[in-house]
Design a protein around this motif. Structure first.
Motif, mmCIF file in Angstrom:
data_model
loop_
_atom_site.group_PDB
_atom_site.id
_atom_site.type_symbol
_atom_site.label_atom_id
_atom_site.label_comp_id
_atom_site.label_asym_id
_atom_site.label_seq_id
_atom_site.Cartn_x
_atom_site.Cartn_y
_atom_site.Cartn_z
ATOM 1 N N GLU A 1 0.827 -1.213 0.000
ATOM 2 C CA GLU A 1 0.000 0.000 0.000
ATOM 3 C C GLU A 1 0.858 1.260 0.000
ATOM 4 O O GLU A 1 0.552 2.229 -0.706
ATOM 5 C CB GLU A 1 -0.929 -0.014 1.216
ATOM 6 N N ALA A 2 1.947 1.243 0.780
ATOM 7 C CA ALA A 2 2.826 2.415 0.830
ATOM 8 C C ALA A 2 3.506 2.642 -0.524
ATOM 9 O O ALA A 2 3.631 3.782 -0.981
ATOM 10 C CB ALA A 2 3.888 2.227 1.917
ATOM 11 N N ALA A 3 3.930 1.549 -1.155
ATOM 12 C CA ALA A 3 4.568 1.663 -2.470
ATOM 13 C C ALA A 3 3.598 2.228 -3.496
ATOM 14 O O ALA A 3 3.955 3.079 -4.317
ATOM 15 C CB ALA A 3 5.081 0.291 -2.920
ATOM 16 N N GLN A 4 2.359 1.759 -3.442
ATOM 17 C CA GLN A 4 1.343 2.255 -4.374
ATOM 18 C C GLN A 4 1.066 3.736 -4.134
ATOM 19 O O GLN A 4 0.890 4.503 -5.085
ATOM 20 C CB GLN A 4 0.055 1.447 -4.206
ATOM 21 N N ALA A 5 1.056 4.142 -2.876
ATOM 22 C CA ALA A 5 0.822 5.547 -2.545
ATOM 23 C C ALA A 5 1.952 6.438 -3.048
ATOM 24 O O ALA A 5 1.734 7.607 -3.365
ATOM 25 C CB ALA A 5 0.671 5.700 -1.036
ATOM 26 N N LEU A 6 3.150 5.873 -3.153
ATOM 27 C CA LEU A 6 4.309 6.630 -3.637
ATOM 28 C C LEU A 6 4.422 6.624 -5.161
ATOM 29 O O LEU A 6 5.373 7.172 -5.715
ATOM 30 C CB LEU A 6 5.593 6.064 -3.016
ATOM 31 N N GLY A 7 3.464 5.983 -5.821
ATOM 32 C CA GLY A 7 3.439 6.013 -7.274
ATOM 33 C C GLY A 7 4.049 4.810 -7.959
ATOM 34 O O GLY A 7 4.247 4.820 -9.182
ATOM 35 N N VAL A 8 4.354 3.740 -7.216
ATOM 36 C CA VAL A 8 4.899 2.527 -7.826
ATOM 37 C C VAL A 8 3.785 1.818 -8.594
ATOM 38 O O VAL A 8 2.704 1.577 -8.044
ATOM 39 C CB VAL A 8 5.473 1.582 -6.748
ATOM 40 N N PRO A 9 4.004 1.497 -9.896
ATOM 41 C CA PRO A 9 2.987 0.782 -10.674
ATOM 42 C C PRO A 9 2.893 -0.671 -10.209
ATOM 43 O O PRO A 9 3.591 -1.555 -10.717
ATOM 44 C CB PRO A 9 3.504 0.890 -12.111
ATOM 45 N N THR A 10 2.033 -0.921 -9.250
ATOM 46 C CA THR A 10 1.997 -2.220 -8.574
ATOM 47 C C THR A 10 1.665 -3.380 -9.511
ATOM 48 O O THR A 10 2.431 -4.335 -9.615
ATOM 49 C CB THR A 10 0.986 -2.189 -7.424
ATOM 50 N N SER A 11 0.530 -3.302 -10.183
ATOM 51 C CA SER A 11 0.099 -4.420 -11.031
ATOM 52 C C SER A 11 1.064 -4.656 -12.189
ATOM 53 O O SER A 11 1.406 -5.803 -12.510
ATOM 54 C CB SER A 11 -1.306 -4.152 -11.578
ATOM 55 N N ALA A 12 1.530 -3.574 -12.821
ATOM 56 C CA ALA A 12 2.446 -3.707 -13.950
ATOM 57 C C ALA A 12 3.772 -4.338 -13.503
ATOM 58 O O ALA A 12 4.321 -5.212 -14.186
ATOM 59 C CB ALA A 12 2.705 -2.340 -14.581
ATOM 60 N N SER A 13 4.286 -3.928 -12.346
ATOM 61 C CA SER A 13 5.548 -4.465 -11.840
ATOM 62 C C SER A 13 5.412 -5.942 -11.494
ATOM 63 O O SER A 13 6.293 -6.757 -11.810
ATOM 64 C CB SER A 13 5.996 -3.682 -10.605
ATOM 65 N N LYS A 14 4.307 -6.288 -10.834
ATOM 66 C CA LYS A 14 4.076 -7.688 -10.466
ATOM 67 C C LYS A 14 3.933 -8.560 -11.713
ATOM 68 O O LYS A 14 4.447 -9.690 -11.750
ATOM 69 C CB LYS A 14 2.830 -7.817 -9.593
ATOM 70 N N PHE A 15 3.244 -8.040 -12.728
ATOM 71 C CA PHE A 15 3.066 -8.860 -13.931
ATOM 72 C C PHE A 15 4.382 -9.051 -14.673
ATOM 73 O O PHE A 15 4.628 -10.111 -15.247
ATOM 74 C CB PHE A 15 2.030 -8.254 -14.877
ATOM 75 N N LYS A 16 5.241 -8.041 -14.693
ATOM 76 C CA LYS A 16 6.549 -8.199 -15.335
ATOM 77 C C LYS A 16 7.331 -9.316 -14.648
ATOM 78 O O LYS A 16 7.957 -10.156 -15.312
ATOM 79 C CB LYS A 16 7.329 -6.886 -15.280
ATOM 80 N N ALA A 17 7.280 -9.328 -13.309
ATOM 81 C CA ALA A 17 7.961 -10.388 -12.561
ATOM 82 C C ALA A 17 7.313 -11.739 -12.855
ATOM 83 O O ALA A 17 8.015 -12.745 -13.043
ATOM 84 C CB ALA A 17 7.902 -10.094 -11.062
ATOM 85 N N LEU A 18 5.994 -11.777 -12.914
ATOM 86 C CA LEU A 18 5.271 -13.017 -13.211
ATOM 87 C C LEU A 18 5.599 -13.524 -14.610
ATOM 88 O O LEU A 18 5.824 -14.721 -14.809
ATOM 89 C CB LEU A 18 3.762 -12.786 -13.076
ATOM 90 N N ALA A 19 5.648 -12.619 -15.580
ATOM 91 C CA ALA A 19 5.920 -13.017 -16.970
ATOM 92 C C ALA A 19 7.312 -13.625 -17.105
ATOM 93 O O ALA A 19 7.487 -14.679 -17.736
ATOM 94 C CB ALA A 19 5.766 -11.807 -17.895
#
Length: 332
Positions: free
Chosen positions: A193-211
């Motif tokens: 939640e803190a990372a998302q509040a700071l502007g980290v693209p959460t879903s995009a970053s997680k999907f890159k790692a998943l891919a």
């Protein structure tokens, strides 16, 4: 990386490349090849489970997709496994996007439960649709040695293919960990939640790692099945594969580049030795010992064996600094 570490790394690579010439026993060479493959598979898992903190227990689905895609393309269409493994890798990425991308809102045990269900659903669907075709339960790959077929007349060829596979995924892991994406993933792992509040693209970053994780897990599935020359749904989509990859990473040091390699060096020979000792009469004994070892390591240091190494280096550095401070100043 300083010159000393670079020299040690180059020396280690040279020794590893020479191992097939130094070890004449085929069983030991088979074990070493398994270490390389599982180290690569665990490193692939670690990009999602370690760097991003998304503890997946469904990676067996990506493994099975990669293994079956290359096998079926080769056996029924004559397409080289070198091409088939890339097709399987991209197919695993597509499946991961469709099935797991919506689950990124879940965390911890809830995400792990979803991934377990995902792996089992893929296995059930594969068995169901296989029954609608003429594909047999177990598919045997004809022994026709050639580089194009990724089939070799000795264990040495599989060793070097597995070595290159591990080397590639280790380089990618190091690049990811030290990149902008790696910093994003670390922030998400620490506090989503803190990372998302700071502007980290959460879903995009997680999907890159998943891919990345799904693609290279599928590649590993192809390499392993080409070594065995046989595949069936129960083994290709076994939940134990996902469990082993997680255990290897956690015991070695989850979230580190070297951790999965260290874990594989310890656990895979242990498992192979137990299978040889009991001739497969005690099914799952290696997983029991893995679990015991996991409890011991986590209780002593939650960061795994790499945590022990890091703590030892810090203590040694601190001791050296104290010794230097105690040296009297003879100048003057």
């Amino acid at each position: 990386m300083n010159k000393q570490k670079k020299g040690m790394l180059i020396g280690l690579l040279i020794v590893t490349l020479l191992l097939p010439y130094l070890i004449q026993n085929e069983f030991y060479l088979h074990v070493l090849t398994s270490v390389l493959v599982y180290a690569g598979l665990a490193s692939s898992w670690n990009i999602l489970g370690g760097f991003a903190g998304q503890l997946s227990l469904g990676h067996t689905a990506f493994f099975g997709i990669g293994a079956y895609t290359s096998t079926l393309l080769y056996v029924y269409l004559g397409i080289s496994p070198w091409i088939g493994m890339l097709v399987g890798g991209f197919l695993a990425v597509i499946v991961s996007f469709i099935t797991l991308y919506p689950s990124f809102r879940l965390r911890g045990v809830f995400f792990a439960m979803v991934t377990i269900s995902f792996g089992e659903v893929i296995r059930i669907l594969f068995v169901y649709f296989r029954n609608k075709t003429t594909i047999p339960y177990g598919v045997t790959i004809n022994y026709e040695p050639s580089f194009t077929n990724m089939i070799f007349d000795g264990p040495m060829g599989y060793f070097y293919v597995s070595f290159v596979y591990l080397l590639i995924i280790l380089v990618i892991s190091w690049k990811v960990k030290n990149s902008r994406l790696g910093f994003f993933l670390n922030a998400l792992k620490e506090n989503d939640e803190a990372a998302q509040a700071l502007g980290v693209p959460t879903s995009a970053s997680k999907f890159k790692a998943l891919a990345i994780s799904a693609f290279f897990t599928a590649i590993g599935g192809t390499i392993l099945v080409q070594n065995i020359l046989y595949i069936e749904p129960e083994s290709a989509f076994s939940t134990s594969i996902s469990t082993e990859l997680a255990l290897i990473s956690i015991i070695g040091g989850i979230g580190t580049v070297a951790g999965p390699v260290i874990g594989a060096i310890i656990l895979i020979p242990l498992g192979e030795s137990l299978r040889a000792l009991f001739s497969g009469s005690v099914q799952g004994l290696h997983l029991v010992l893995y679990g015991v070892l996991l409890m011991v390591v986590v209780l002593k240091n939650p960061n795994g064996i790499m945590g022990f190494i890091s703590s030892f280096n810090k203590k040694r550095k601190k001791k050296r600094e104290v010794q230097l401070e105690e040296v009297p100043d003879v100048r003057g």
